[in-house]
Design a protein around this motif. Structure first.
Motif, PDB file in Angstrom:
ATOM      1  N   LEU A 126       0.811  -1.201   0.000  1.00 45.06           N
ATOM      2  CA  LEU A 126       0.000   0.000   0.000  1.00 45.06           C
ATOM      3  C   LEU A 126       0.854   1.264   0.000  1.00 45.06           C
ATOM      4  O   LEU A 126       0.540   2.240  -0.680  1.00 45.06           O
ATOM      5  N   GLU A 127       1.954   1.244   0.735  1.00 45.03           N
ATOM      6  CA  GLU A 127       2.820   2.418   0.802  1.00 45.03           C
ATOM      7  C   GLU A 127       3.369   2.777  -0.580  1.00 45.03           C
ATOM      8  O   GLU A 127       3.329   3.936  -0.986  1.00 45.03           O
ATOM      9  N   SER A 128       3.865   1.783  -1.281  1.00 44.36           N
ATOM     10  CA  SER A 128       4.406   2.026  -2.624  1.00 44.36           C
ATOM     11  C   SER A 128       3.292   2.393  -3.599  1.00 44.36           C
ATOM     12  O   SER A 128       3.474   3.271  -4.447  1.00 44.36           O
ATOM     13  N   SER A 161       1.450   5.908  -7.317  1.00 45.07           N
ATOM     14  CA  SER A 161       0.254   6.234  -8.099  1.00 45.07           C
ATOM     15  C   SER A 161      -0.056   7.729  -8.052  1.00 45.07           C
ATOM     16  O   SER A 161      -0.468   8.310  -9.055  1.00 45.07           O
ATOM     17  N   THR A 162       0.150   8.370  -6.909  1.00 48.56           N
ATOM     18  CA  THR A 162      -0.087   9.821  -6.852  1.00 48.56           C
ATOM     19  C   THR A 162       0.989  10.569  -7.636  1.00 48.56           C
ATOM     20  O   THR A 162       0.698  11.568  -8.277  1.00 48.56           O
ATOM     21  N   PHE A 163       2.209  10.069  -7.599  1.00 44.94           N
ATOM     22  CA  PHE A 163       3.281  10.650  -8.410  1.00 44.94           C
ATOM     23  C   PHE A 163       2.940  10.517  -9.893  1.00 44.94           C
ATOM     24  O   PHE A 163       3.074  11.471 -10.662  1.00 44.94           O
ATOM     25  N   MET A 195      -5.542   7.090  -3.316  1.00 44.76           N
ATOM     26  CA  MET A 195      -5.331   6.395  -4.579  1.00 44.76           C
ATOM     27  C   MET A 195      -6.163   7.065  -5.667  1.00 44.76           C
ATOM     28  O   MET A 195      -7.362   7.283  -5.491  1.00 44.76           O
ATOM     29  N   PRO A 196      -5.557   7.412  -6.808  1.00 47.40           N
ATOM     30  CA  PRO A 196      -6.325   8.031  -7.893  1.00 47.40           C
ATOM     31  C   PRO A 196      -7.279   7.047  -8.545  1.00 47.40           C
ATOM     32  O   PRO A 196      -7.019   5.828  -8.549  1.00 47.40           O
TER      33      PRO A 196
END
Length: 153
Positions: free
Chosen positions: A76-78, A83-85, A149-150
């Motif tokens: 989840l951290e990655s 995903s936001t990056f 998460m997008p």
């Protein structure tokens, strides 16, 4: 007398609450603890991940694949970090930057996470990476943006 007996049946025993029982070690270490960093980071002499070549892949297809891969890392951290990056930066990246981000995505999850958050120094192959530097700035979140998460479109 009957009430007392009934109370004793439902009341837990003091022996059950004893703190002398041996504690089991938690198998799920919390991220960012020294034990977790040590246990999840790849060794310095680990071979570079094998590259999956995709000759002739159009830029838009590569961008779409990278959006998906940034969301589905396994931790989840990655997932949240990448995903936001990707949502914020992938649209403006050129082909060279997309290929560099694609190579970064081949690295193990926890390595990317700890390199981006500054817990571990990246190996020489990523020391001068502009994408990793942008990811570090993104991870600092100096604007204190609430991230989630997008959505996939």
């Amino acid at each position: 007398m009957l009430r007392l007996a009934a109370r004793r049946l439902v009341r837990p025993s003091h022996r059950a609450l004893s703190t002398t029982a041996p504690r089991r070690a938690d198998p799920w270490l919390l991220p960012n603890t020294p034990e977790h960093v040590e246990k999840t980071t790849s060794p310095a002499n680990a071979p570079r991940p094998a590259r999956l070549d995709r000759p002739g892949e159009p830029v838009e297809q590569m961008r779409a694949r990278l959006v998906y891969q940034s969301r589905k890392r396994g931790t989840l951290e990655s997932d949240l970090l990448l995903s936001t990056f990707a949502r914020e930066r992938l649209g403006g990246m050129g082909e060279g930057e997309l290929k560099e981000f694609d190579r970064l995505m081949d690295e193990p999850d926890w390595d990317i996470y700890y390199w981006a958050t500054g817990k571990k120094a990246p190996p020489a192959r990523w020391a001068e990476s502009t994408i990793l530097e942008e990811l570090r700035v993104h991870a600092k979140n100096e604007g204190k943006v609430v991230r989630r998460m997008p959505d996939l479109q």
